[in-house]
Design an enzyme around this catalytic site. Sequence first.
Site, PDB file in Angstrom:
ATOM      1  N   TYR A 411      46.006  38.364  55.801  1.00  0.00           N
ATOM      2  CA  TYR A 411      45.126  39.498  55.531  1.00  0.00           C
ATOM      3  C   TYR A 411      45.558  40.676  56.395  1.00  0.00           C
ATOM      4  O   TYR A 411      45.720  40.545  57.613  1.00  0.00           O
ATOM      5  CB  TYR A 411      43.662  39.149  55.852  1.00  0.00           C
ATOM      6  CG  TYR A 411      43.079  38.109  54.929  1.00  0.00           C
ATOM      7  CD1 TYR A 411      42.474  38.478  53.730  1.00  0.00           C
ATOM      8  CD2 TYR A 411      43.129  36.758  55.251  1.00  0.00           C
ATOM      9  CE1 TYR A 411      41.938  37.526  52.872  1.00  0.00           C
ATOM     10  CE2 TYR A 411      42.594  35.797  54.399  1.00  0.00           C
ATOM     11  CZ  TYR A 411      42.007  36.197  53.216  1.00  0.00           C
ATOM     12  OH  TYR A 411      41.486  35.246  52.375  1.00  0.00           O
ATOM     13  N   SER A 412      45.733  41.832  55.762  1.00  0.00           N
ATOM     14  CA  SER A 412      46.084  43.038  56.514  1.00  0.00           C
ATOM     15  C   SER A 412      44.950  43.390  57.467  1.00  0.00           C
ATOM     16  O   SER A 412      43.769  43.338  57.105  1.00  0.00           O
ATOM     17  CB  SER A 412      46.332  44.209  55.552  1.00  0.00           C
ATOM     18  OG  SER A 412      47.431  43.961  54.715  1.00  0.00           O
ATOM     19  N   CYS A 593      49.998  49.288  49.101  1.00  0.00           N
ATOM     20  CA  CYS A 593      49.352  48.048  49.541  1.00  0.00           C
ATOM     21  C   CYS A 593      48.218  47.709  48.590  1.00  0.00           C
ATOM     22  O   CYS A 593      47.420  48.575  48.211  1.00  0.00           O
ATOM     23  CB  CYS A 593      48.821  48.200  50.967  1.00  0.00           C
ATOM     24  SG  CYS A 593      48.224  46.645  51.686  1.00  0.00           S
ATOM     25  N   GLU A 633      53.600  46.331  50.586  1.00  0.00           N
ATOM     26  CA  GLU A 633      52.986  45.047  50.958  1.00  0.00           C
ATOM     27  C   GLU A 633      51.928  44.725  49.913  1.00  0.00           C
ATOM     28  O   GLU A 633      50.817  45.262  49.940  1.00  0.00           O
ATOM     29  CB  GLU A 633      52.358  45.113  52.352  1.00  0.00           C
ATOM     30  CG  GLU A 633      51.820  43.757  52.816  1.00  0.00           C
ATOM     31  CD  GLU A 633      51.370  43.794  54.262  1.00  0.00           C
ATOM     32  OE1 GLU A 633      52.203  43.513  55.144  1.00  0.00           O
ATOM     33  OE2 GLU A 633      50.193  44.135  54.505  1.00  0.00           O
ATOM     34  N   TYR A 635      50.147  41.526  47.238  1.00  0.00           N
ATOM     35  CA  TYR A 635      49.806  40.101  47.276  1.00  0.00           C
ATOM     36  C   TYR A 635      49.203  39.663  45.960  1.00  0.00           C
ATOM     37  O   TYR A 635      48.779  40.487  45.153  1.00  0.00           O
ATOM     38  CB  TYR A 635      48.822  39.828  48.426  1.00  0.00           C
ATOM     39  CG  TYR A 635      47.758  40.888  48.590  1.00  0.00           C
ATOM     40  CD1 TYR A 635      46.582  40.826  47.855  1.00  0.00           C
ATOM     41  CD2 TYR A 635      47.949  41.982  49.448  1.00  0.00           C
ATOM     42  CE1 TYR A 635      45.604  41.796  47.982  1.00  0.00           C
ATOM     43  CE2 TYR A 635      46.979  42.958  49.584  1.00  0.00           C
ATOM     44  CZ  TYR A 635      45.811  42.857  48.848  1.00  0.00           C
ATOM     45  OH  TYR A 635      44.847  43.837  48.963  1.00  0.00           O
TER      46      TYR A 635
END
Length: 635
Positions: A411-412, A593, A633, A635
Amino acid sequence: LYSSIKLKSNYIMLLSSGRLLTTVITLSLGLPSYTFVPSSRYISSQTLPLSGSSSNFSTRKNGKVQSWVSIDSVTPQAESGISSAMKFSGKQSGIVQLPKLNRQAILKVISKTVLSLSLLAIATSSFKVPHAQAKAVAAAAAPVEHLHVGQKIANFLRSFGLPDVAVLAIISALPVVELRGGVPVGLWMGLPLTTVLPACVLGNMAPIIPLLFLLRNERLKKLMSPILNRAEKKSASLGVVSVEKQWASLAAFVGIPLPGTGAWTGAMGAFLLGMPTAVALSSIFTGVCSAGIIVSAITMAGKKGGLAALAALAIFTGKEFFSGKSKQDFLEADPYWDQKTVPTNTYKNKAPFTGKVISTKRIVGPQATGETCHIVIDHEGKFPYWEGQSWGVAPPGTREKDGKPHSVRLYSIASSRYGDDMTGNTGSLCVRRATYWCPELKADDPAKKGICSNFLCDTQPGSKVMMTGPAGKAMLLPEEDPTTDYIMVATGTGIAPYRGFVRRLFTEDTPAGAAYKGQAWLFLGVANSDALLYDDEWQKVKDEYPENFRLDYALSREQENKKGGKMYIQDKVEEYSDEIFNKLENGAHIYFCGLKGMMPGIEDMLKGVCERKGIEYDAFIKGLRSKKQWHVEVY
């Protein structure tokens, strides 16, 4: 709190206990003007401060209150100015009339000027009114008694045969009135202060304990949503900080008589902030006791006693806030932009770090598509990280298919390296609860819900979280050149690293923020306005740094793109494609992101822009990557 009113050549100091909250709520709710206002409305006619040297609220004999006067308002005489004497009418009533003002105007004046008036009155309290004039004014104010709502409630309850102590406890338990209104009523009833204060404290606390537990009920939360929304705004000053500072903040919030404070509002604020119940109760209890001492000190010793009690509470609660550093510069590299010392993989899967949750709070509105939470975790300063990195979280339990522990999810991190409390001891995550809607069940299928996201969104203050990392260097800020422009593109919780960027550059007092002269441009794509994340923070930065921070939203269910379709993130970025391409050519860094599904749309949009401009797309992207201007980034 004090206000000074000049009547011709006389200064008459009107002493208030600070229970302005009741007045504000009375006005804002549209209650009749005779609604009970606590101790600020019970002032002795015999000892009304005229010179600033006397500030008792009542005449006393053998420790008991003898007479009370209600000061409601002051009205200037028509055509002849303000009379130098207070006029009283009625056999047992003394009322000084004030001009009727618009309710909203009064609220605005109170909220913006009460502190200034307080300081002004304290400063002018040293001026003496001539003795002869003081006697003349005092003579016009004959001692009378006027029963107010609080006293009428007390007499009504007495009629049922209830003991005075029980009556006082019931009055103190009422919202708006609370302990601060109960103390003067108890003294009016003739009870000694040693009985009044404990009865009011216990009465004020009695409804708070069940309230904290009842607020967990979803139906009750929905029913009380308007009140909770107001309480959230009032308690916003408590902030998202360490438990110790939350405790001190809440104690001061409840204990110091200011508009909008009190045990009821404090309890709602503690619930909304996710404070542990035991911590919240002890803090509210301390605040209630403090409020009792302050009101008692004002009633018994007047102005000086009230100021002394306020000063003691300020010192007691304030020491927590003056022990830390004023600047965020103690976690910096030397020089601050040097990335050689970026921490990575300090804690690994086989030896994770155990963090403790400080708070978990839903940060989206009721119409948002799903639930997103902001989670603050205490790492005691043992888990340093930089903006743009991620934490790994290992949910508890084992996998059903093989009985092995669940794998780590990344998790960022949604805070700067200093954390939301700016102490360097905490970090934050922005997590959306992953659920699966089953068309057959027509409901969420619990068997297919996201294990780690649901674990994090369900955490409570004190919950333990197994963590690894920090991981990643792809999203770090290049800070050596303070004129660099940053273009930040996010969908949903992909906003997390950018919150750390913005706080470092604009919110905190960091070396990077002090040096920054470029422009940070944030694009956020969500479904609707209720799904916006951290909008209040972005708007504040935008107002304070209009030349250095830009903000654009893509709301897919509320906006249309130029083709008449839904406005997705790539559509919003395309609107400014010329400006963005110019910035990239001049050395700007662009970040992406969020969900990996965002990138195909972004790439197709960029290809189209390149084609229109006669630029070879692959070479363009390759050039950005070689210069380290391209950061992704997903996911």
